[in-house]
Design a protein around this motif. Structure first.
Motif, PDB file in Angstrom:
ATOM      1  N   ARG A  67       0.802  -1.154  -0.154  1.00 48.27           N
ATOM      2  CA  ARG A  67      -0.001  -0.084   0.107  1.00 48.27           C
ATOM      3  C   ARG A  67       0.831   1.281   0.047  1.00 48.27           C
ATOM      4  N   PHE A  68       2.098   1.219   0.652  1.00 46.99           N
ATOM      5  CA  PHE A  68       2.832   2.531   0.821  1.00 46.99           C
ATOM      6  C   PHE A  68       4.202   2.267   0.060  1.00 46.99           C
ATOM      7  N   THR A  69       4.691   3.304  -0.463  1.00 55.17           N
ATOM      8  CA  THR A  69       5.628   3.263  -1.436  1.00 55.17           C
ATOM      9  C   THR A  69       6.596   4.320  -0.940  1.00 55.17           C
ATOM     10  N   ILE A  70       8.074   3.920  -0.454  1.00 55.07           N
ATOM     11  CA  ILE A  70       9.049   5.097  -0.391  1.00 55.07           C
ATOM     12  C   ILE A  70       9.954   5.106  -1.321  1.00 55.07           C
ATOM     13  N   SER A  71      10.330   6.413  -1.697  1.00 60.70           N
ATOM     14  CA  SER A  71      10.991   6.730  -2.694  1.00 60.70           C
ATOM     15  C   SER A  71      12.014   7.910  -2.482  1.00 60.70           C
ATOM     16  N   ARG A  72      12.594   8.264  -3.362  1.00 62.22           N
ATOM     17  CA  ARG A  72      13.719   9.377  -3.091  1.00 62.22           C
ATOM     18  C   ARG A  72      13.978  10.146  -4.202  1.00 62.22           C
ATOM     19  N   ASP A  73      14.351  11.520  -4.014  1.00 64.12           N
ATOM     20  CA  ASP A  73      14.687  12.321  -5.109  1.00 64.12           C
ATOM     21  C   ASP A  73      15.963  13.067  -4.714  1.00 64.12           C
ATOM     22  N   ASN A  74      17.131  12.415  -5.185  1.00 60.39           N
ATOM     23  CA  ASN A  74      18.273  12.817  -4.795  1.00 60.39           C
ATOM     24  C   ASN A  74      18.588  14.478  -4.883  1.00 60.39           C
ATOM     25  N   ALA A  75      18.174  14.777  -6.040  1.00 62.70           N
ATOM     26  CA  ALA A  75      18.403  15.954  -6.515  1.00 62.70           C
ATOM     27  C   ALA A  75      17.589  17.309  -5.806  1.00 62.70           C
ATOM     28  N   LYS A  76      16.575  16.762  -5.242  1.00 65.72           N
ATOM     29  CA  LYS A  76      15.642  17.525  -4.280  1.00 65.72           C
ATOM     30  C   LYS A  76      16.061  17.284  -2.617  1.00 65.72           C
ATOM     31  N   ASN A  77      16.951  16.145  -2.303  1.00 67.26           N
ATOM     32  CA  ASN A  77      17.113  16.019  -1.141  1.00 67.26           C
ATOM     33  C   ASN A  77      15.896  15.382  -0.305  1.00 67.26           C
ATOM     34  N   THR A  78      15.122  14.948  -0.908  1.00 67.33           N
ATOM     35  CA  THR A  78      13.766  14.693  -0.362  1.00 67.33           C
ATOM     36  C   THR A  78      13.469  13.026  -0.505  1.00 67.33           C
ATOM     37  N   VAL A  79      12.766  12.608   0.738  1.00 66.77           N
ATOM     38  CA  VAL A  79      12.266  11.255   0.846  1.00 66.77           C
ATOM     39  C   VAL A  79      10.818  11.327   0.801  1.00 66.77           C
ATOM     40  N   TYR A  80      10.137  10.463   0.189  1.00 65.53           N
ATOM     41  CA  TYR A  80       8.432  10.398  -0.126  1.00 65.53           C
ATOM     42  C   TYR A  80       8.082   9.111   0.410  1.00 65.53           C
ATOM     43  N   LEU A  81       6.865   9.321   0.818  1.00 61.47           N
ATOM     44  CA  LEU A  81       5.982   8.313   1.443  1.00 61.47           C
ATOM     45  C   LEU A  81       4.813   8.250   0.653  1.00 61.47           C
ATOM     46  N   GLN A  82       4.290   7.455  -0.282  1.00 56.12           N
ATOM     47  CA  GLN A  82       3.294   7.545  -0.970  1.00 56.12           C
ATOM     48  C   GLN A  82       2.410   6.617  -0.305  1.00 56.12           C
ATOM     49  N   MET A  83       1.285   6.755   0.142  1.00 59.92           N
ATOM     50  CA  MET A  83       0.356   6.172   1.002  1.00 59.92           C
ATOM     51  C   MET A  83      -0.883   5.864   0.157  1.00 59.92           C
ATOM     52  N   ASN A  84      -1.154   4.737  -0.175  1.00 66.59           N
ATOM     53  CA  ASN A  84      -2.564   4.442  -0.867  1.00 66.59           C
ATOM     54  C   ASN A  84      -3.176   3.468  -0.113  1.00 66.59           C
ATOM     55  N   SER A  85      -4.681   3.272  -0.663  1.00 65.98           N
ATOM     56  CA  SER A  85      -5.731   2.564   0.035  1.00 65.98           C
ATOM     57  C   SER A  85      -5.515   2.576   1.599  1.00 65.98           C
ATOM     58  N   LEU A  86      -5.606   4.071   1.914  1.00 70.98           N
ATOM     59  CA  LEU A  86      -5.453   4.337   3.350  1.00 70.98           C
ATOM     60  C   LEU A  86      -6.574   3.580   4.249  1.00 70.98           C
ATOM     61  N   LYS A  87      -6.164   3.137   5.441  1.00 70.95           N
ATOM     62  CA  LYS A  87      -7.048   2.671   6.495  1.00 70.95           C
ATOM     63  C   LYS A  87      -7.303   3.682   7.505  1.00 70.95           C
ATOM     64  N   LEU A  88      -8.364   3.327   8.312  1.00 72.04           N
ATOM     65  CA  LEU A  88      -8.479   4.069   9.504  1.00 72.04           C
ATOM     66  C   LEU A  88      -7.311   3.941  10.407  1.00 72.04           C
ATOM     67  N   GLU A  89      -6.808   2.604  10.533  1.00 69.68           N
ATOM     68  CA  GLU A  89      -5.657   2.342  11.416  1.00 69.68           C
ATOM     69  C   GLU A  89      -4.261   3.208  10.863  1.00 69.68           C
ATOM     70  N   ASP A  90      -4.385   3.751   9.883  1.00 72.67           N
ATOM     71  CA  ASP A  90      -3.118   4.430   9.538  1.00 72.67           C
ATOM     72  C   ASP A  90      -3.027   5.830  10.017  1.00 72.67           C
ATOM     73  N   THR A  91      -4.203   6.226  10.872  1.00 73.53           N
ATOM     74  CA  THR A  91      -4.054   7.554  11.431  1.00 73.53           C
ATOM     75  C   THR A  91      -3.006   7.570  12.573  1.00 73.53           C
ATOM     76  N   ALA A  92      -2.281   8.659  12.452  1.00 68.14           N
ATOM     77  CA  ALA A  92      -1.188   8.569  13.425  1.00 68.14           C
ATOM     78  C   ALA A  92      -0.544  10.032  12.993  1.00 68.14           C
ATOM     79  N   VAL A  93       0.544  10.403  13.998  1.00 70.03           N
ATOM     80  CA  VAL A  93       1.652  11.509  13.479  1.00 70.03           C
ATOM     81  C   VAL A  93       2.880  10.507  12.874  1.00 70.03           C
ATOM     82  N   TYR A  94       3.087  10.992  11.761  1.00 73.64           N
ATOM     83  CA  TYR A  94       4.017  10.453  11.009  1.00 73.64           C
ATOM     84  C   TYR A  94       5.488  11.289  10.884  1.00 73.64           C
TER      85      TYR A  94
END
Length: 122
Positions: A67-94
């Motif tokens: 459901r989730f995919t972690i990726s990076r963009d080195n040019a932007k010095n950024t890491v992403y967390l793509q969250m799909n098919s979110l569920k109620l239990e995914d509620t949290a501080v990330y």
């Protein structure tokens, strides 16, 4: 030394998607792995996903695999967390965190962002 800033949290309906960003800065940030953790009210902080900046390796908790995919963009010095098919239990501080290597323990990470709230509603 690494500084981390998360963004992209918000309110989303169950089944929806959200993309979190972790922007890293500092002289040595490129040498660190980046992990995502989350903490729901009344629960301990748990590992979500991690990625190696240098090697591109990824690691996911079973609860988010597929459901989730972690990726990076080195040019932007950024890491992403793509969250799909979110569920109620995914509620949290990330939180994103930087450490010397990929791992699922929060104690293995040295630097932490301030966190971003993700709320999944029905």
């Amino acid at each position: 030394q690494v500084q981390l800033v998360e963004s992209g949290g918000g309110l989303v309906q169950a089944g929806g998607s959200l993309r979190l960003s972790c922007a890293a800065s500092g002289r040595t940030f490129s040498w660190y792995a980046i992990g995502w953790f989350r903490q729901a009210p009344g629960k301990e902080r748990e590992f979500v996903a991690a990625i190696s900046w240098s090697g591109g390796s990824t690691y996911y908790a079973d609860s988010v695999k597929g459901r989730f995919t972690i990726s990076r963009d080195n040019a932007k010095n950024t890491v992403y967390l793509q969250m799909n098919s979110l569920k109620l239990e995914d509620t949290a501080v990330y939180y994103c965190a930087a450490g010397p290597r990929i791992g699922n323990s929060s104690s293995g990470y040295n630097y932490w962002g301030q966190g971003t709230q993700v709320t999944v509603s029905s």
